[in-house]
Design a protein around this motif. Structure first.
Motif: not given
Length: 389
Positions: A109-117
């Motif tokens: 979930l963190y990595e997904a939030r990172d990808r979408m800024n």
């Protein structure tokens, strides 16, 4: 700073809601008191019900879960010298659960939030929601600076000890609680699991659970008195006690090793009502806690997020507030069913220090009935894989 939805709490619930809303074009800011490293260091349960796995996929975060997660179509209950299997797939109409560590899920979930800024603010001190029945805003401190976030709604996903629930006036909030007279001592070890499926063991010395995170990472638990501390339990003592509580053939093939992590979690049941106050909505442990016996904790939080996600999308996309208005009642209806199931599993499988011989007979009768009745096994399976949202 301005946003549509301010989410207090950067655990899996808060991150999941932020990710889902972002995919619908709804702005969020997530505030987390701890560092990202601290959040990812927390060891939690990893049995995901069918609905939770689907929600991860909808959030575009399920790729690694589907690749590395263990699909379980059943589990075993060891009792009175027998090992009885609960066939989840058969009795739930073809459903199953996914064993996938909460740490890994949170990382996804963190990595997904990172990808979408996505905006996730860590080390946010002194978080405080304001004007919850009017135009809400949230303040927090970073260093010497006080930052204000104006928003439409505040989501309290900050756990049992967080500020969100405490922001509801005492004359509005009603709390229900049951504290059990024991805890679970859990050990994580880099060893091959003793069984491809979970084993719940009822024993006169106390409950035990054989679980796993992967094919090379095992998680084991034994019931201990609340007076015990981690320091009372060396690795050697833990493994010896676990073997005593398992069937002989299981104990004989148990692979032991140094503990990577060891902790004691007290068992409690807790529900706060209502789960909405003005423009504040509670989710997950901020509103309810269950014993881990039935693997309902994280999954109950997921159902809260499901209801909130759809309610907020309906509000912003359709101008329809029906989901928001009915959120508390709808979420609590499912929460109390999860409470009942977790209480039943805990009562049936644990040794209670003050139990009478009558109580012990009822426990055994409950287990005997369970495995003599397809209707009873169907009920267990339906609850374990997850009731419909």
């Amino acid at each position: 700073m301005k946003t549509s939805v301010c989410i207090i709490g950067g655990g899996p619930s808060g991150l999941m809601l932020s990710q889902l809303l972002h995919l619908q074009g709804i702005e969020t800011v997530v505030l987390e008191r701890q560092s990202r490293e601290y959040v990812l260091s927390r060891i939690r349960a990893g049995v995901l019900e069918h609905g939770f796995a689907e929600l991860m996929r909808e959030a575009q975060c399920g790729e690694r879960m589907d690749r590395e997660g263990e699909i379980h179509e059943g589990f075993i209950i060891a009792h009175n010298g027998k090992q009885s299997r609960v066939d989840l797939h058969k009795y739930s109409g073809g459903s199953s659960v996914v064993v996938y560590g909460q740490t890994e899920l949170t990382r996804d979930l963190y990595e997904a939030r990172d990808r979408m800024n996505g905006i996730v603010i860590h080390n946010a001190e002194d978080v405080q929601p304001h004007d919850l029945t009017g135009k809400p805003y949230v303040t927090y401190r970073q260093g010497d600076e006080i930052v204000r976030i104006d928003c439409d709604y505040v989501i309290g996903a900050d756990g049992f000890h967080g500020v969100s629930r405490k922001s509801i006036p005492k004359n509005v909030l009603k709390e229900y609680e049951k504290v059990y007279p024991f805890g679970w001592l859990g050990v994580l070890s880099r060893t091959k699991p003793v069984s491809p499926e979970l084993i719940y063991a009822r024993h006169e010395r106390g409950f035990a659970l054989c679980s796993l995170r992967s094919q090379v990472l095992s998680r084991y638990y034994v019931q201990v008195p609340l007076s015990d501390s981690v320091e009372d339990w060396s690795d050697e003592r833990f493994w010896e006690e676990l073997k005593r509580r398992l069937p002989e053939d299981v104990a004989g093939r148990l692979i032991t090793g140094p503990s990577i992590e060891k902790s004691i979690a007290p068992l409690r049941s807790f529900v706060a009502e209502p789960m909405r106050y003005g423009n504040l909505f509670l989710a997950g442990d901020a509103a309810h806690i269950v014993p881990p016996t039935g693997a309902r904790g994280l999954n109950s939080a997921a159902s809260d997020i499901y209801y909130l996600y759809h309610a907020l999308v309906d509000h912003y996309k359709k101008g329809d507030d029906n989901g928001l208005d009915n959120y508390s009642a709808k979420a609590l209806a499912r929460v109390w069913k999860a409470q009942r199931f977790s209480w039943w599993m805990t009562t049936m499988l644990h040794t209670f220090p003050d139990s009478l011989p009558y109580d012990q007979k009822l426990q055994q009768t409950d287990l005997d009935y369970l495995f003599s009745s397809e209707a009873a096994q169907r009920s267990l399976a339906e609850n374990y894989v997850g009731l419909p949202f």
